[in-house]
Design an enzyme around this catalytic site. Structure first.
Site, PDB file in Angstrom:
ATOM      1  N   ASP A  59       6.091  44.409  42.245  1.00 38.68           N
ATOM      2  CA  ASP A  59       5.551  45.281  41.384  1.00 38.68           C
ATOM      3  C   ASP A  59       3.994  45.969  41.684  1.00 38.68           C
ATOM      4  OD1 ASP A  59       7.499  44.736  39.536  1.00 38.68           O
ATOM      5  OD2 ASP A  59       6.687  43.098  38.676  1.00 38.68           O
TER       6      ASP A  59
ATOM      7  N   GLU B  35      14.171  46.972  33.481  1.00 41.97           N
ATOM      8  CA  GLU B  35      14.186  46.003  32.562  1.00 41.97           C
ATOM      9  C   GLU B  35      14.081  46.409  30.896  1.00 41.97           C
ATOM     10  OE1 GLU B  35      12.238  41.663  34.137  1.00 41.97           O
ATOM     11  OE2 GLU B  35      10.779  43.305  33.188  1.00 41.97           O
TER      12      GLU B  35
ATOM     13  N   GLY C  43       7.598  44.402  55.793  1.00 39.93           N
ATOM     14  CA  GLY C  43       6.895  45.316  55.316  1.00 39.93           C
ATOM     15  C   GLY C  43       7.699  46.471  54.562  1.00 39.93           C
TER      16      GLY C  43
HETATM   17  O1  RIB Z   1       8.612  41.238  38.867  1.00 43.94           O
HETATM   18  C1  RIB Z   1       8.065  40.236  38.358  1.00 43.94           C
HETATM   19  C2  RIB Z   1       8.283  39.932  36.914  1.00 43.94           C
HETATM   20  O2  RIB Z   1       9.756  39.878  36.594  1.00 43.94           O
HETATM   21  C3  RIB Z   1       7.639  38.895  36.183  1.00 43.94           C
HETATM   22  O3  RIB Z   1       6.319  39.096  35.538  1.00 43.94           O
HETATM   23  C4  RIB Z   1       8.599  38.676  35.044  1.00 43.94           C
HETATM   24  O4  RIB Z   1       8.085  39.013  33.683  1.00 43.94           O
HETATM   25  C5  RIB Z   1      10.007  39.620  35.283  1.00 43.94           C
HETATM   26  O5  RIB Z   1       9.841  40.574  34.427  1.00 43.94           O
END
Ligand code: RIB
Length: 299
Positions: free
Chosen positions: A249, A137, A222
């Site tokens: 995340d 990102e 999973g």
């Molecule tokens: O993976 C989730 C995240 O993806 C969100 O918090 C959003 O900001 C995007 O980056």
């Protein structure tokens, strides 16, 4: 020590009964904001798992910068390597449907100003054996330089192939450990519509070629992974998801924390999968990341 080099966002979240189709307008039920961004979320997850974490990235000089970093700051994450720049703080527009599924559009803003020079600074402050965690990102040249600098310095690299971008397949071959969902893994493998047998065969093939540790997250099913030529599987918890944003995340951050803590690979996978399940039970990316004690109670 763990350094996360990645994105920091403010998430603008609307909940709806169901997600709209292209061109359709649906009524929303609620609106809220929460701290997010894949890099920031992973850093907070690793920190809430109990590890020392540095975050490197960028925010704007605007009203979103403070709230985007607030939970990280409260948790004691080291934020000295987060720059303030003239672009606005990154934002993510998120729709969450009644079944917990979501749609996300990310406007990179300040995240788009992160450079290869920033990678040199972030990795230059690390030591051999430290863990560098990356996602896709922030701009590709920054990710690429960070991977190269880490390799030169004996730093262990963990690359989460999210969000899926054109360079994912190429970058995914140069990290020590890769974490991908099913679609991202298909990009890495260069094949589509893989069933479980195809996936396992592709894991073995790529691992045979590169020696990388590969982890594929499978949502409610999973994870499957390969390390040192051994296939591992781990399950999370059986849950009714409220909001899956940030679950991947949370898995990544907890997994990196497990490695940093010296947990064996299988235990690190299972704990990360359980943490990811718990993150689906509350709305918002960072507010939903569980504390290590809550995860330990469910193992
Ligand atoms: O993976 C989730 C995240 O993806 C969100 O918090 C959003 O900001 C995007 O980056």
């Amino acid at each position: 020590m763990i350094t996360v080099f990645g994105s920091i966002n403010m998430d603008l979240i609307a909940t709806t009964e169901r997600l709209p189709k292209p061109g359709e307008t649906v009524a929303g039920n609620s609106f809220s904001t929460a701290a997010g961004g894949k890099g920031a979320n992973q850093a907070l997850a690793a920190r809430r798992a109990g590890r020392a974490v540095h975050l490197a990235g960028a925010v704007g000089r605007d009203g979103f910068a403070g709230p985007a970093l607030a939970l990280l700051k409260d948790a004691g994450t080291q934020l000295e390597a987060v720059k303030q720049v003239d672009e606005p703080t990154g934002t993510a527009l998120i729709l969450v449907g009644g079944d917990g599924e979501n749609m996300i559009a990310v406007v990179p803003g300040a995240n788009g100003t992160v450079t290869a020079a920033g990678a040199d600074l972030a990795v230059g402050a690390m030591s051999k054996g430290d863990i560098l965690m990356l996602q896709l990102e922030i701009p590709v040249p920054a990710v690429e330089r960070a991977l190269a600098a880490a390799r030169a310095g004996g730093v262990i690299t963990v690359l989460n192939l999210a969000p899926l971008i054109d360079d994912a397949g190429r970058l995914g071959r140069i990290a020590d450990i890769v974490i991908a969902n099913e679609t991202e893994f298909e990009r890495l493998a260069g094949r589509e519509n893989m069933g479980p047998d195809d996936r396992e065969a592709a894991l073995k093939q790529i691992h045979g070629e590169t020696g990388q540790t590969l982890i594929v997250t499978l949502g409610a099913d999973g994870v499957i992974a390969i390390r040192d030529s051994v296939i591992f599987r781990a399950k999370g918890l059986k849950i009714e998801p409220v909001d899956t944003v940030g679950a991947g995340d949370t898995f990544c951050g907890y997994f990196a924390a497990g490695l940093d803590e010296g947990l064996d690979f299988e235990t690190a996978l299972r704990r990360a999968a359980v943490a990811g399940s718990l993150a689906c039970l509350t709305q918002g990316a960072q507010p939903s990341i569980p504390l290590s004690a809550d995860v330990a109670n469910k193992l």
